[in-house]
Motif scaffolding. Sequence first.
Motif, PDB file in Angstrom:
ATOM      1  N   TYR A 109       0.829  -1.197   0.000  1.00 26.13           N
ATOM      2  CA  TYR A 109       0.000   0.000   0.000  1.00 26.13           C
ATOM      3  C   TYR A 109       0.870   1.256   0.000  1.00 26.13           C
ATOM      4  N   PRO A 110       0.322   2.375  -0.492  1.00 25.09           N
ATOM      5  CA  PRO A 110       1.060   3.634  -0.368  1.00 25.09           C
ATOM      6  C   PRO A 110       1.431   3.878   1.093  1.00 25.09           C
ATOM      7  N   GLY A 111       2.664   4.266   1.318  1.00 23.56           N
ATOM      8  CA  GLY A 111       3.153   4.429   2.681  1.00 23.56           C
ATOM      9  C   GLY A 111       3.989   3.261   3.153  1.00 23.56           C
ATOM     10  N   GLY A 112       3.950   2.123   2.399  1.00 24.26           N
ATOM     11  CA  GLY A 112       4.855   1.018   2.698  1.00 24.26           C
ATOM     12  C   GLY A 112       4.244  -0.168   3.408  1.00 24.26           C
ATOM     13  N   ARG A 113       2.981  -0.088   3.839  1.00 24.13           N
ATOM     14  CA  ARG A 113       2.371  -1.239   4.521  1.00 24.13           C
ATOM     15  C   ARG A 113       2.252  -2.409   3.556  1.00 24.13           C
ATOM     16  N   THR A 114       2.540  -3.622   4.044  1.00 24.32           N
ATOM     17  CA  THR A 114       2.465  -4.822   3.218  1.00 24.32           C
ATOM     18  C   THR A 114       1.608  -5.879   3.902  1.00 24.32           C
ATOM     19  N   ALA A 115       1.115  -6.827   3.108  1.00 23.46           N
ATOM     20  CA  ALA A 115       0.339  -7.946   3.637  1.00 23.46           C
ATOM     21  C   ALA A 115       0.522  -9.134   2.713  1.00 23.46           C
ATOM     22  N   GLY A 116       0.543 -10.321   3.303  1.00 24.27           N
ATOM     23  CA  GLY A 116       0.682 -11.527   2.503  1.00 24.27           C
ATOM     24  C   GLY A 116       0.806 -12.751   3.374  1.00 24.27           C
ATOM     25  N   PRO A 117       0.631 -13.947   2.800  1.00 25.08           N
ATOM     26  CA  PRO A 117       0.731 -15.186   3.573  1.00 25.08           C
ATOM     27  C   PRO A 117       2.183 -15.554   3.849  1.00 25.08           C
ATOM     28  N   GLU A 118       2.383 -16.657   4.575  1.00 21.86           N
ATOM     29  CA  GLU A 118       3.732 -17.167   4.778  1.00 21.86           C
ATOM     30  C   GLU A 118       4.319 -17.646   3.449  1.00 21.86           C
ATOM     31  N   LEU A 119       5.635 -17.563   3.333  1.00 23.87           N
ATOM     32  CA  LEU A 119       6.291 -18.008   2.112  1.00 23.87           C
ATOM     33  C   LEU A 119       6.185 -19.528   1.971  1.00 23.87           C
ATOM     34  N   PRO A 120       6.005 -20.037   0.755  1.00 22.02           N
ATOM     35  CA  PRO A 120       5.952 -21.488   0.546  1.00 22.02           C
ATOM     36  C   PRO A 120       7.258 -22.154   0.976  1.00 22.02           C
ATOM     37  N   ALA A 121       7.152 -23.187   1.798  1.00 23.71           N
ATOM     38  CA  ALA A 121       8.349 -23.832   2.352  1.00 23.71           C
ATOM     39  C   ALA A 121       9.216 -24.468   1.274  1.00 23.71           C
ATOM     40  N   GLY A 122       8.599 -24.988   0.230  1.00 24.21           N
ATOM     41  CA  GLY A 122       9.366 -25.699  -0.793  1.00 24.21           C
ATOM     42  C   GLY A 122       9.917 -24.833  -1.902  1.00 24.21           C
ATOM     43  N   LEU A 123       9.753 -23.514  -1.782  1.00 21.44           N
ATOM     44  CA  LEU A 123      10.148 -22.633  -2.879  1.00 21.44           C
ATOM     45  C   LEU A 123      11.639 -22.687  -3.205  1.00 21.44           C
ATOM     46  N   PRO A 124      12.559 -22.726  -2.234  1.00 18.67           N
ATOM     47  CA  PRO A 124      13.986 -22.807  -2.601  1.00 18.67           C
ATOM     48  C   PRO A 124      14.315 -24.013  -3.479  1.00 18.67           C
ATOM     49  N   ASP A 125      13.719 -25.175  -3.170  1.00 18.58           N
ATOM     50  CA  ASP A 125      13.954 -26.359  -3.998  1.00 18.58           C
ATOM     51  C   ASP A 125      13.382 -26.178  -5.388  1.00 18.58           C
ATOM     52  N   VAL A 126      12.209 -25.581  -5.473  1.00 15.75           N
ATOM     53  CA  VAL A 126      11.587 -25.319  -6.770  1.00 15.75           C
ATOM     54  C   VAL A 126      12.483 -24.423  -7.623  1.00 15.75           C
ATOM     55  N   ILE A 127      13.006 -23.361  -7.021  1.00 12.50           N
ATOM     56  CA  ILE A 127      13.872 -22.442  -7.768  1.00 12.50           C
ATOM     57  C   ILE A 127      15.124 -23.158  -8.258  1.00 12.50           C
ATOM     58  N   ASP A 128      15.702 -24.008  -7.424  1.00  9.93           N
ATOM     59  CA  ASP A 128      16.883 -24.774  -7.854  1.00  9.93           C
ATOM     60  C   ASP A 128      16.556 -25.654  -9.057  1.00  9.93           C
ATOM     61  N   ARG A 129      15.401 -26.321  -9.025  1.00 11.30           N
ATOM     62  CA  ARG A 129      15.012 -27.204 -10.127  1.00 11.30           C
ATOM     63  C   ARG A 129      14.751 -26.414 -11.402  1.00 11.30           C
ATOM     64  N   LEU A 130      14.115 -25.261 -11.271  1.00  8.32           N
ATOM     65  CA  LEU A 130      13.856 -24.438 -12.448  1.00  8.32           C
ATOM     66  C   LEU A 130      15.150 -23.896 -13.039  1.00  8.32           C
ATOM     67  N   ARG A 131      16.080 -23.491 -12.192  1.00  7.16           N
ATOM     68  CA  ARG A 131      17.358 -22.982 -12.686  1.00  7.16           C
ATOM     69  C   ARG A 131      18.155 -24.077 -13.388  1.00  7.16           C
ATOM     70  N   ALA A 132      18.077 -25.301 -12.881  1.00  8.82           N
ATOM     71  CA  ALA A 132      18.753 -26.421 -13.542  1.00  8.82           C
ATOM     72  C   ALA A 132      18.144 -26.664 -14.922  1.00  8.82           C
ATOM     73  N   PHE A 133      16.823 -26.571 -15.014  1.00 10.68           N
ATOM     74  CA  PHE A 133      16.146 -26.742 -16.303  1.00 10.68           C
ATOM     75  C   PHE A 133      16.569 -25.645 -17.272  1.00 10.68           C
ATOM     76  N   ALA A 134      16.599 -24.394 -16.795  1.00 11.21           N
ATOM     77  CA  ALA A 134      16.987 -23.281 -17.660  1.00 11.21           C
ATOM     78  C   ALA A 134      18.432 -23.412 -18.128  1.00 11.21           C
ATOM     79  N   ALA A 135      19.308 -23.882 -17.244  1.00 11.56           N
ATOM     80  CA  ALA A 135      20.717 -24.042 -17.627  1.00 11.56           C
ATOM     81  C   ALA A 135      20.890 -25.084 -18.720  1.00 11.56           C
ATOM     82  N   ALA A 136      19.958 -26.030 -18.792  1.00  9.00           N
ATOM     83  CA  ALA A 136      20.053 -27.100 -19.793  1.00  9.00           C
ATOM     84  C   ALA A 136      19.332 -26.755 -21.094  1.00  9.00           C
ATOM     85  N   HIS A 137      18.671 -25.590 -21.166  1.00  5.71           N
ATOM     86  CA  HIS A 137      17.905 -25.221 -22.354  1.00  5.71           C
ATOM     87  C   HIS A 137      18.194 -23.765 -22.711  1.00  5.71           C
ATOM     88  N   ASP A 138      18.888 -23.549 -23.804  1.00  3.16           N
ATOM     89  CA  ASP A 138      19.214 -22.189 -24.247  1.00  3.16           C
ATOM     90  C   ASP A 138      17.939 -21.371 -24.450  1.00  3.16           C
TER      91      ASP A 138
END
Length: 268
Positions: A109-138
């Motif tokens: 919101y204007p002024g800097g207030r934020t709201a949102g749920p907890e971060l997904p616990a498995g997201l770091p693993d997901v990002i690693d898997r996606l980066r591995a896929f991207a590295a293997a595909h130009d």
Amino acid sequence: MRNRVRGRNIPLAREADLNDTTTLLPTPPRDLLGGASLFLDFDGTLVELQDRPDLVHADAELIRLLARVGHALDGRLAIVTGRASERIVEMFGGIPFVIGGSHGVEFRYPGGRTAGPELPAGLPDVIDRLRAFAAAHDGVLVETKPYGAGLHYRMAPDVEDEANLLAEALAAAHGLRVQPGKMMVELRAAAGDKGAAIERLMGEAPFAGSRPVFLGDDVTDEDGFRAVAALGGAGILIGPERGTAARYRLEGVSAVRTWLSRAVEAYL
């Protein structure tokens, strides 16, 4: 390939099968913003799509235009986007509007207030898997967000099926939602969508009691079109004709900016 709507798996069919009407849509009237709240998608609506999402920026003309719109609507303006809210802040600086980021999962919101749920616990693993896929595909790029991550394959369209199969597998393993887009697929927190974000904001000041209008270009915006219709408002599809829950249509980004400028003049 499959799609998810509000957390449920359904077969990914033609765009028309996912939406509500196939009627040719008129141009929105200039006085549509009178007494309205305005919700705007970003990529493909306010700015042109690019091969790389990091190449997109908010130009000075757009920044001035949204400042005028927000002022004319007494603050009843929000960007509801698949991008992280912090990225929109970076592009616009001090924002005179609300941001529903990460497909409406998080809010800033204007002024800097934020709201949102907890971060997904498995997201770091997901990002690693996606980066591995991207590295293997130009030509494949990974975009990370606070509540998800996406594979962009606009420069490598042949990997579309493989990318979506990977996304489905990772979503099932980590309790995430698959969010297809234009030449990309994203995994994100299961809660929320653009329609739910609009519904939430319409219950808050300064939006409450007004009529919502939402502009968007992608199938990811259909939840928003349905939400504003249910609330007595109107959706505006940006781009070519297709089956949609929107009531009006504009041809593209340039037409959006022209219409917003004229609508603000009519409203003022």
